[in-house]
Design a protein around this motif. Structure first.
Motif, PDB file in Angstrom:
ATOM      1  N   LEU A 152       0.811  -1.210   0.000  1.00 49.54           N
ATOM      2  CA  LEU A 152       0.000   0.000   0.000  1.00 49.54           C
ATOM      3  C   LEU A 152       0.855   1.275   0.000  1.00 49.54           C
ATOM      4  O   LEU A 152       0.587   2.222  -0.763  1.00 49.54           O
ATOM      5  N   LYS A 153       1.876   1.349   0.863  1.00 48.76           N
ATOM      6  CA  LYS A 153       2.668   2.573   0.961  1.00 48.76           C
ATOM      7  C   LYS A 153       3.424   2.886  -0.325  1.00 48.76           C
ATOM      8  O   LYS A 153       3.391   4.023  -0.816  1.00 48.76           O
ATOM      9  N   PRO A 154       4.127   1.907  -0.932  1.00 49.08           N
ATOM     10  CA  PRO A 154       4.787   2.209  -2.220  1.00 49.08           C
ATOM     11  C   PRO A 154       3.801   2.659  -3.299  1.00 49.08           C
ATOM     12  O   PRO A 154       4.079   3.588  -4.052  1.00 49.08           O
ATOM     13  N   VAL A 155       2.663   1.939  -3.342  1.00 52.90           N
ATOM     14  CA  VAL A 155       1.661   2.325  -4.342  1.00 52.90           C
ATOM     15  C   VAL A 155       1.162   3.736  -4.079  1.00 52.90           C
ATOM     16  O   VAL A 155       0.985   4.549  -5.005  1.00 52.90           O
ATOM     17  N   SER A 156       0.936   4.064  -2.796  1.00 49.72           N
ATOM     18  CA  SER A 156       0.467   5.406  -2.438  1.00 49.72           C
ATOM     19  C   SER A 156       1.503   6.470  -2.807  1.00 49.72           C
ATOM     20  O   SER A 156       1.161   7.542  -3.329  1.00 49.72           O
ATOM     21  N   LEU A 157       2.791   6.170  -2.558  1.00 45.18           N
ATOM     22  CA  LEU A 157       3.859   7.105  -2.922  1.00 45.18           C
ATOM     23  C   LEU A 157       3.917   7.332  -4.429  1.00 45.18           C
ATOM     24  O   LEU A 157       4.106   8.455  -4.905  1.00 45.18           O
ATOM     25  N   ILE A 158       3.761   6.252  -5.177  1.00 42.71           N
ATOM     26  CA  ILE A 158       3.778   6.366  -6.639  1.00 42.71           C
ATOM     27  C   ILE A 158       2.607   7.210  -7.127  1.00 42.71           C
ATOM     28  O   ILE A 158       2.756   8.094  -7.981  1.00 42.71           O
ATOM     29  N   ILE A 159       1.421   6.958  -6.549  1.00 44.29           N
ATOM     30  CA  ILE A 159       0.229   7.722  -6.940  1.00 44.29           C
ATOM     31  C   ILE A 159       0.411   9.199  -6.593  1.00 44.29           C
ATOM     32  O   ILE A 159       0.100  10.092  -7.390  1.00 44.29           O
ATOM     33  N   ASP A 160       0.933   9.475  -5.375  1.00 41.92           N
ATOM     34  CA  ASP A 160       1.167  10.876  -4.967  1.00 41.92           C
ATOM     35  C   ASP A 160       2.181  11.556  -5.889  1.00 41.92           C
ATOM     36  O   ASP A 160       2.039  12.737  -6.235  1.00 41.92           O
ATOM     37  N   PHE A 161       3.210  10.807  -6.275  1.00 41.36           N
ATOM     38  CA  PHE A 161       4.220  11.364  -7.169  1.00 41.36           C
ATOM     39  C   PHE A 161       3.606  11.803  -8.499  1.00 41.36           C
ATOM     40  O   PHE A 161       3.845  12.919  -8.978  1.00 41.36           O
ATOM     41  N   PHE A 162       2.799  10.883  -9.064  1.00 43.76           N
ATOM     42  CA  PHE A 162       2.177  11.237 -10.349  1.00 43.76           C
ATOM     43  C   PHE A 162       1.161  12.378 -10.195  1.00 43.76           C
ATOM     44  O   PHE A 162       1.052  13.243 -11.073  1.00 43.76           O
ATOM     45  N   ASN A 163       0.435  12.386  -9.066  1.00 39.16           N
ATOM     46  CA  ASN A 163      -0.531  13.475  -8.828  1.00 39.16           C
ATOM     47  C   ASN A 163       0.186  14.823  -8.697  1.00 39.16           C
ATOM     48  O   ASN A 163      -0.235  15.835  -9.268  1.00 39.16           O
ATOM     49  N   ASN A 164       1.277  14.850  -7.932  1.00 42.20           N
ATOM     50  CA  ASN A 164       2.041  16.089  -7.758  1.00 42.20           C
ATOM     51  C   ASN A 164       2.666  16.553  -9.073  1.00 42.20           C
ATOM     52  O   ASN A 164       2.690  17.746  -9.377  1.00 42.20           O
ATOM     53  N   THR A 165       3.195  15.567  -9.818  1.00 37.05           N
ATOM     54  CA  THR A 165       3.772  15.915 -11.117  1.00 37.05           C
ATOM     55  C   THR A 165       2.728  16.499 -12.039  1.00 37.05           C
ATOM     56  O   THR A 165       2.959  17.523 -12.716  1.00 37.05           O
ATOM     57  N   TYR A 166       1.552  15.894 -12.056  1.00 40.35           N
ATOM     58  CA  TYR A 166       0.463  16.384 -12.908  1.00 40.35           C
ATOM     59  C   TYR A 166       0.037  17.799 -12.492  1.00 40.35           C
ATOM     60  O   TYR A 166      -0.150  18.686 -13.329  1.00 40.35           O
ATOM     61  N   SER A 167      -0.077  18.011 -11.153  1.00 45.56           N
ATOM     62  CA  SER A 167      -0.484  19.332 -10.655  1.00 45.56           C
ATOM     63  C   SER A 167       0.561  20.388 -11.007  1.00 45.56           C
ATOM     64  O   SER A 167       0.226  21.515 -11.389  1.00 45.56           O
ATOM     65  N   SER A 168       1.852  20.022 -10.894  1.00 44.13           N
ATOM     66  CA  SER A 168       2.913  20.979 -11.211  1.00 44.13           C
ATOM     67  C   SER A 168       2.886  21.361 -12.687  1.00 44.13           C
ATOM     68  O   SER A 168       2.997  22.543 -13.046  1.00 44.13           O
ATOM     69  N   VAL A 169       2.730  20.360 -13.536  1.00 50.07           N
ATOM     70  CA  VAL A 169       2.671  20.634 -14.984  1.00 50.07           C
ATOM     71  C   VAL A 169       1.445  21.473 -15.310  1.00 50.07           C
ATOM     72  O   VAL A 169       1.507  22.442 -16.090  1.00 50.07           O
ATOM     73  N   GLN A 170       0.315  21.093 -14.683  1.00 49.75           N
ATOM     74  CA  GLN A 170      -0.929  21.844 -14.927  1.00 49.75           C
ATOM     75  C   GLN A 170      -0.779  23.301 -14.469  1.00 49.75           C
ATOM     76  O   GLN A 170      -1.157  24.234 -15.196  1.00 49.75           O
TER      77      GLN A 170
END
Length: 273
Positions: A41-59
């Motif tokens: 769960l934690k690695p998956v959550s970190l990966i999801i947060d990473f992609f969410n943050n990256t998407y928000s930064s690009v947006q």
């Protein structure tokens, strides 16, 4: 047949070791659930947060670019609007000051016993010490007619006199011109003399024993010249220089800036006393 037995034995040993290992973890308070949370769960959550943050930064980056362009356009539009308002303000100020000038000229027109005609200045020549006004023979203007101005609607200030006349314009030689001469007196102390233009002001040479002039004394016209009415302000004393045992050289400074005024009055005739 030996091989499957060995494999089963190996599986059995591994199963036992795994159970022992799990039992040991449970003994330390580590449950399968916590292992699942840590390893999955934690690695998956970190990966999801990473992609969410990256998407928000690009947006946000692209949004900032769009908003930045909009702000630049808006800022330029505001600058253009301010520039337009400043231009309109200058025009209104021009009308305001011109209205004050005309009001003052109208004031002296009613306060003095002169026949006058109002004129607009259409050309300035600082190097030539002259102005050009928008009236000439069409308004019956003639050479040697005095030209005056007022800053308060009461006092008349000498500008100069007409020296050239065409059909609809006239040249006004300023009182500061080296070719200009006018009869003057000290308004408060008396004494009649001739003031001559010197390019920047006027110069009066007079006997020092007759009149004691002082700085800031006002000199006005006298009627003896036959051209200028009396008591028109010529200038104030800015400098007194002793040139001999019996004579002083007095410099007069004009009280108006001839190159900023827009309108003047030409004295066409006056009642001599």
């Amino acid at each position: 047949m030996q091989f499957p037995r060995e494999r089963l034995a190996l599986y059995a040993v591994l199963t036992i070791l795994f159970l022992i290992f799990v039992a040991g973890l449970v003994g330390y308070g580590i449950t399968p659930k916590s292992i699942y949370e840590v390893l999955v769960l934690k690695p998956v959550s970190l990966i999801i947060d990473f992609f969410n943050n990256t998407y928000s930064s690009v947006q946000n980056y692209f949004i900032s670019i769009v908003k930045g362009k909009a702000l630049i356009i808006e800022n330029q539009n505001l600058r253009d609007y301010i520039s337009t308002l400043e231009s309109r303000l200058k025009i209104l100020l021009g009308y305001y000051y011109e209205n004050i000038e005309l009001k003052n000229l109208l004031g002296i027109k009613h306060n003095i016993k002169f026949n006058t005609i109002g004129c607009n200045i259409i050309l300035y020549s600082k190097s030539g010490n002259f102005l050009v006004i928008d009236r000439g023979k069409d308004s019956n203007l003639k050479i040697d007619m005095p030209v005056v101005y007022s800053v308060d609607g009461v006092t008349s200030f000498l500008v100069g006199k007409i020296t050239e006349v065409s059909n609809n314009t006239s040249k006004v030689t300023l009182e500061t011109s080296p070719n200009f001469k006018v009869g003057v007196k000290n308004a408060s102390r008396g004494g009649i003399d001739v003031a001559s233009g010197n390019g920047n002001g006027l110069t009066v040479v007079r006997p020092s024993q007759d009149v004691s002039d002082s700085l800031s004394d006002i000199f006005v016209t006298v009627e003896e010249s036959g051209i200028f009415p009396k008591d028109i302000v010529v200038g104030k004393v800015s400098k007194i220089k002793k040139i001999s045992a019996v004579e002083n050289e007095i410099e007069l400074e004009p009280l108006i800036d001839f190159y900023t005024i827009r309108n003047v009055l030409v004295i066409t005739s006056y009642e001599k006393n």
